[in-house]
Structures are given as C-alpha cells and as structure tokens.
Scaffold this active site. Structure first.
Site, short mmCIF file in Angstrom:
data_model
loop_
_atom_site.label_atom_id
_atom_site.label_comp_id
_atom_site.label_asym_id
_atom_site.label_seq_id
_atom_site.Cartn_x
_atom_site.Cartn_y
_atom_site.Cartn_z
N THR A 107 52.75 -35.98 -52.07
CA THR A 107 53.45 -35.56 -50.86
C THR A 107 54.42 -34.40 -51.12
OG1 THR A 107 53.30 -37.82 -50.07
CG2 THR A 107 54.91 -36.44 -48.98
N THR A 183 54.18 -40.21 -55.57
CA THR A 183 55.09 -41.26 -56.04
C THR A 183 54.36 -42.57 -56.41
OG1 THR A 183 55.45 -41.93 -53.75
CG2 THR A 183 57.06 -40.43 -54.72
N ASP A 184 53.19 -42.77 -55.80
CA ASP A 184 52.55 -44.10 -55.95
C ASP A 184 52.30 -44.48 -57.41
OD1 ASP A 184 52.57 -44.03 -53.25
OD2 ASP A 184 50.40 -43.94 -52.97
N1 ASP Z 1 50.04 -41.37 -51.73
C1 ASP Z 1 50.96 -40.38 -52.19
C2 ASP Z 1 50.79 -40.22 -53.67
O1 ASP Z 1 51.21 -41.02 -54.45
C3 ASP Z 1 52.34 -40.72 -51.85
C4 ASP Z 1 53.39 -39.78 -52.36
O2 ASP Z 1 53.15 -38.67 -52.80
O3 ASP Z 1 54.54 -40.16 -52.29
O4 ASP Z 1 50.22 -39.29 -54.08
#
Ligand code: ASP
Length: 461
Positions: A107, A183-184
């Site tokens: 993201t 983040t995941d």
């Molecule tokens: N689904 C995304 C990822 O981990 C969420 C994020 O970037 O926070 O790539």
C-alpha cells in the site's frame, strides 16, 4: 454519450445510473434506504458485480450501495479526478546523507487506480518528493523498484533479491536503506533479512502503510518520513520496522526485525514488538532510545550477506483434534523442516506423536514454538513436553513462529546436518532468542477494566 460515462457498470447498476442521468465522476447525493451519501461515483472494474454503485465519500472511504436500496440520485457536480502524481526533481544537497529506498510494493507504494478500482503501485523519487516534500529536508533520496507486489506475494525469491540489493547498496556507500513493503508480511521479510544481512554498518528500515495515500487518514507520509530519518541520521544499524506507534501520528516506533509482528488487521498502530520492548521512538524532531543493546552505525562497509533459503519448510499451527495426516502430507511431499506453533508451553496432542517420530526418522527438522507469542517454550515442565523432545522435537526458546519458520528455511539453505542446523537455529543472530523477556515487554490493554480505562483516559488530553 461516450461509454466511459458508465465505465465498468453493467446491467442493473448501469440502468440505475442512466435513469438518474448521472455517470462516473459525477459528484452526487444518493438517497437510499441506508441513508444519504455524498460522494463521487467511481468507475468499476470489468470483473465487478452489476448490483452496486461505488461512491468515494468525502472522508476518503469508498462505499458500495446496492442498486435496490437507491431511492434517488441528485447531481451536485461533475469532476474527474486526476490521480497522476506530478514528478518533481528530487533536490541534491551535498551536506545531507544518502538514502536508498528499495520498493517491493504494498500500500505504501500505491495509489488508487480508478480504472479498475484497485490499489496499484506508483513509485519514483520524483513522485515521492512531490507527495512528501519533507523527505528532501532529511536526505538525498534515490529509489529503485525491486518488485511491485502486495506482500502476500513476497517469498524466498524476493527475500534473496532484496538481501542482495541491500548488500550492493551498502558496498556502494549509502548511509541508510529504506525498504517499502506491504504490511501484511513485513515481519516475515524483516526477520529473514535480519538473518541474510548481518553486521550491517547502516540502518535498514522497513516501512509500509495501512491506508493508501489517497485517504485522509493515510499513515504513508508520516511512516515514510520517520523511516527515512531513521535510515539517514539514526544510529541503529539493524534491520528494523518503522511504523505508527500510537493510533495517532505522535511518533513512530522502531522495532527489531526479529521481534516484531503485525497485530491488527486495520489499525495504523498495528506493529508491536513481542516479548521485548521496541528499540526507539522517532518523530520529526528526535529519537528516543528505549534500550541500549543495539548495534551502532559504523563507517566501514563490512556487511555479511548470506542469502540462502530452502523453501521445503512449513509452519503447522496446532489446534485441538489435529489429525496426523497433516504431518504425513508434509513428509510425503518432501518437506525438510516443520515449525510447530504449539499450545501453552509447546504441546500437541498424543495422536500426533507417532507421525512426528516418523518425520524425525525421515530427517525432517522439527522445532517447537508457542502460539501465545509471548513467553518461552518449556518442554521440561510436563512429561508430554519431554515425550515430544524424545521424538526429536526441538524447543525454539522464545523465537516467534514466523521467525523460526524463516530461520529454519535459512538454516536448511546452509546445511542438512541435524546438529549443524540445530546450532544455527539456537544461536541468536539478531535478538530472535533472548535470555529473558522484560516484565514491561508483556502488556495488553483490555479496555473495559476499570484501572485500564482510568489509565487510558489519563493519557487523553
Ligand atoms: N495487502 C497489503 C500488503 O501487505 C497491505 C499493506 O500494504 O499494508 O501488501
């Protein structure tokens, strides 16, 4: 009428837009059985259903309204959104440190693509500078897009590629590295990079955002500023994660790469250090170190890169009534390592014992971690723990399950010898096993409990 007017809308939803003489990019007020909504009608992807109209609300959130609930749509205006971020040349200042931002996706590197309605990556120093001009006050920034994936798609190939890219940048002489990442699975990547990149002379700071930069509540800019400061002028030369500390934007936290975990699916304060306290707090003006046992920035370039991984490893999250066939399948499919996230101090049920013995006999390396996340595996306390050890299950102290998983893949990339792998697994490299967990490392606020509520409200100004 150009068909763009109903972009992505088919069937009922297209008919609905037509009947109220509106289309995509119209600023509207929709009166529905759910209430009134003001916003801009967004185009939909070709694969979307035909029963909803999607509005971008004034607060930045998107809402899908079922056509059947719509009573009236009033046109307020018509404004096409331009989401191309203008490129501005990132200024060069010889007095500032050099930071390299390696992008992997997620993201943080995204903006909304209104063609498909999806979040897509967009990333360059010029784009970053025009959206976050503060970065130029911190450093001279260069960027390189290594990957453009959401982090569920990161894996050994990307981990190795990122570790090698880090090695190259350190050799080239940069003062700090920032890694943009979804983040995941950021904590998986932070852990494996802590093993693959050792004794770095400079900070390696992973950063992401929970909310994309087109949303008013986005954490992208602040996280990026805090991470870039930590990489450019911070003195902690470790692999770290830098993300929101509290739920508001007061400060970011720097977490050690092997002790950090994503703990909330949507809060911006999602990353927490587990079994320990974070390394430091960072904001626009200062760093507050929370501990002294960190590796300091150095001038030399003597980093050790050991980018290997055997991906025949798995995490088995134990649940009551788990059947042996799960483990059978791993043995039969040639898995070489299993990390069990066991109950309590590190247990699984008795019916699994024979298959674990078979796995061990077949040369599968089995390590026990705890589902509780906080605390140590202790297999001497109950007979069942001792029995498991007799079967060949090795306790992994207070290594987090995901950390043990990536470390086992990394260890098996170096050796298959049981003793050698055990030595690698149980010798701490970057804080993944600690001698004790501090009393103030374990802290879970449970709202509703009077003394906690009193404490929380005393913090609110
Ligand atoms: N689904 C995304 C990822 O981990 C969420 C994020 O970037 O926070 O790539």
């Amino acid at each position: 009428m150009p068909s763009e007017k109903y972009k992505g809308y088919r069937g009922k939803s297209r008919a609905c837009l037509k009947s109220f003489s509106v289309g995509v990019w119209y600023d509207v007020e929709i009166d529905s059985t759910r209430g009134k909504f003001k916003g801009i009608i967004l185009p939909r992807s070709e694969t979307a259903d035909s029963k909803h109209i999607v509005l971008k609300l004034r607060n930045g959130y998107n809402v899908g309204l079922a056509v059947d609930t719509i009573k009236d749509i009033k046109e307020l205006g018509h404004k096409e959104a331009h989401y191309k971020i203008p490129e501005k040349k990132f200024p060069y200042n010889p007095g500032k440190p050099s930071v390299k931002l390696l992008g992997t996706g997620g993201t943080i590197a995204s903006r909304l693509d209104y063609r498909t309605g999806a979040v897509i990556p967009a990333f360059s120093p010029g784009e970053l500078y025009s959206s976050v001009p503060e970065l130029a006050e911190i450093c001279n920034l260069e960027t390189e897009k290594l990957y453009g994936v959401f982090s569920e798609n990161m894996g050994p190939e990307q981990w190795i590629g990122t570790a090698l890219a880090i090695g190259k940048e350190i050799e080239r002489g940069v003062d700090g590295i920032v890694i943009g990442h979804g983040t995941d699975t950021m904590h998986h990547t932070a852990a494996i990079l802590s093993f693959m990149v050792q004794d770095s002379p400079i900070p390696i700071v992973m950063v992401g955002s929970q909310r994309s930069s087109d949303r008013p509540s986005s954490d992208a800019a602040i996280n990026l500023i805090n991470a870039t400061r930590s990489a450019g002028i911070g003195d902690i030369a470790e692999v770290m994660v830098c993300m929101f500390g509290p739920t508001s934007d007061q400060y970011g936290l720097l977490h050690r790469g092997t002790r950090v975990r994503k703990m909330h699916s949507s809060y911006r304060s999602t990353f927490r250090t587990i079994g320990d306290i974070p390394l430091a707090m960072v904001d626009r003006n200062r760093f507050i170190h929370l501990r002294k046992d960190y590796k300091k920035r150095r001038k030399d370039r003597n980093v050790k890169i050991n980018a290997v991984f055997d991906d025949r490893v798995a995490i088995v999250y134990y649940y009551p009534n788990m059947k042996p066939d799960i483990i059978e399948a791993l043995i039969d499919n040639g898995y070489k390592g299993i990390v069990i996230a066991g109950t309590g101090l590190g247990h699984v049920n008795k019916p699994l014992y024979p298959v674990l013995k078979r796995a061990s006999k077949n040369g599968v390396h089995i390590y026990m971690t705890v589902q509780t996340l906080w605390g140590y595996v202790q297999m001497y306390v109950y007979d069942t723990g001792r029995d498991l050890m007799d079967l060949g299950v090795i306790p992994a102290a207070n290594m987090l399950p995901e950390v043990a998983y990536v470390k086992l893949g990394w260890a098996l990339g170096q050796s298959t010898d049981r003793e050698k792998v055990k030595e690698i697994m149980l010798t701490p490299v970057a804080g993944e096993i600690t001698e004790r967990e501090p009393h103030n490392g374990y802290l879970i606020f449970q709202g509703g409990i009077p003394e906690v509520d009193k404490f929380i409200s005393s913090l609110k100004k």
